[in-house]
Enzyme design. Structure first.
Site, PDB file in Angstrom:
ATOM      1  N   GLU A   1      14.326  -3.885  13.761  1.00  0.00           N
ATOM      2  CA  GLU A   1      13.219  -3.796  12.837  1.00  0.00           C
ATOM      3  C   GLU A   1      12.567  -5.714  12.576  1.00  0.00           C
ATOM      4  O   GLU A   1      13.023  -6.132  12.833  1.00  0.00           O
ATOM      5  CB  GLU A   1      13.673  -3.344  11.676  1.00  0.00           C
ATOM      6  CG  GLU A   1      11.786  -3.339  10.919  1.00  0.00           C
ATOM      7  CD  GLU A   1      11.839  -3.119   9.465  1.00  0.00           C
ATOM      8  OE1 GLU A   1      10.702  -2.375   8.918  1.00  0.00           O
ATOM      9  OE2 GLU A   1      12.892  -2.616   9.415  1.00  0.00           O
TER      10      GLU A   1
ATOM     11  N   LYS B   1       3.898   1.390  10.109  1.00  0.00           N
ATOM     12  CA  LYS B   1       4.895   1.926   9.506  1.00  0.00           C
ATOM     13  C   LYS B   1       3.980   2.221   7.793  1.00  0.00           C
ATOM     14  O   LYS B   1       4.051   1.427   7.317  1.00  0.00           O
ATOM     15  CB  LYS B   1       6.110   0.588   8.219  1.00  0.00           C
ATOM     16  CG  LYS B   1       7.565   1.053   7.206  1.00  0.00           C
ATOM     17  CD  LYS B   1       8.150   0.077   7.561  1.00  0.00           C
ATOM     18  CE  LYS B   1       9.400   0.516   6.432  1.00  0.00           C
ATOM     19  NZ  LYS B   1      10.465  -0.940   6.347  1.00  0.00           N
TER      20      LYS B   1
ATOM     21  N   CYS C   1      12.142   2.154   9.866  1.00  0.00           N
ATOM     22  CA  CYS C   1      13.616   1.763   8.458  1.00  0.00           C
ATOM     23  C   CYS C   1      13.303   2.668   7.186  1.00  0.00           C
ATOM     24  O   CYS C   1      14.058   3.925   7.718  1.00  0.00           O
ATOM     25  CB  CYS C   1      13.192   0.133   8.294  1.00  0.00           C
ATOM     26  SG  CYS C   1      14.839  -0.608   7.218  1.00  0.00           S
TER      27      CYS C   1
END
Length: 302
Positions: free
Chosen positions: A46, A119, A156
């Site tokens: 990431e 995200k 993540c």
């Protein structure tokens, strides 16, 4: 029956240099090495182009954000994907109008930009102050058809939520990809969550019978702090891994070394095993109403 092979690579690296071009050049070298070893899909951690600026809240870091269109760094990796003939998800700090996202661009093996994922789940813990910087993503989960198969990418904190992996699997993902940044807790430095972290994603692979690739960073980074708080430090766990459709780790990195992990899957074999097991046949979506709520309370249910 025929085969459909994909060789996936997870790149574990450090990105602590504030001269961002150094991180970019370093990542490019590792991507080239992975491709030379036969990788068709190369996953870096990431936000690999910069240090992990979310260690603390510092408004100066908003200057790192760049728009999607006209982004020369992304264009560079698109050309690299085409040159090497690899599928390349690339994370970046996106500036979009008045807000900012933690985003991934997926380049196909001919360099075509397939799309952007923003995200969905944004953490907010000491050393991981992402809510200060990022707006929760509005893209929805995404799956892309690439030269080598259909891939889904979560970022993540997304990996802690089984809904992420299940949604991508239902959308046809044949490989689940999780670029990540995870490490120590500055408040509880004795806490090591890396085993829990791996097992959570191994469960995603097993529950969806879909191979999974996870790339984490290594090294220790110290934030710049701000007027109210001294800088915090985080040591990243490493331990990047690749899991097969039963959740078994078929490749794993250590905690400190720069590593390229590589494994080849037969996606046709994975498909046959998934269909024979019946996990998706026996799902009961109408029974899962609680999943559409925050507190599990279904209106009208007794």
């Amino acid at each position: 029956m025929g085969s459909r092979l994909i060789s996936v690579a997870a790149v574990q690296m450090a990105s602590g240099d504030w001269l961002l071009q150094q991180n970019i050049d370093h990542a490019e070298g590792l991507i080239r090495l992975a491709a030379a070893q036969g990788a068709n899909l190369v996953l870096c951690p990431e936000l690999f182009m910069s240090p992990y600026f979310c260690i603390d809240e510092n408004s100066d870091h908003f200057e790192l954000a760049e728009p999607l269109d006209g982004n020369t760094k992304l264009a560079h990796f698109g050309r690299l994907a085409a040159e090497l003939g690899v599928v390349l998800p690339v994370g970046f700090f996106e500036r979009a109008g008045k807000v900012f996202y933690n985003s991934i661009v997926v380049f196909d093996a001919d360099g075509t930009r397939l799309g952007v994922y923003r995200k969905t789940h944004i953490p907010d813990n000491p050393g991981y102050s992402e809510k200060f910087y990022f707006t929760p993503g509005d893209s929805g989960f995404k799956v892309w058809s690439t030269r080598f198969g259909r891939i889904g990418v979560g970022i993540c904190w997304d990996q802690w939520f089984p809904e992420t992996a299940r949604a991508m699997a239902l959308m046809g993902a044949e490989v689940l990809c999780f670029p990540t940044i995870i490490g120590s807790d500055p408040v509880l430095p004795e806490l090591d969550c890396s085993g829990h972290w791996q097992r959570t994603m191994q469960g995603h692979a097993a529950a969806n019978m879909t191979p999974l690739v996870c790339a984490n960073r290594i090294g220790t980074e110290t934030g710049k702090g701000n007027a109210a708080h001294k800088p915090l430090s985080v040591s990243f766990h490493g331990r990047s891994f690749i899991a097969d459709g039963t959740g078994e780790k078929v490749a794993e990195a250590g905690s400190h070394e720069e590593t390229i992990l590589l494994h080849t899957f037969d996606l046709e074999q994975c498909r046959r095993a998934r269909e024979n097991w019946g996990l998706f046949r026996d799902r009961r979506p109408a029974m899962y109403g609680a999943l559409g709520t925050s507190d599990g309370a279904i209106p009208g249910a007794s």
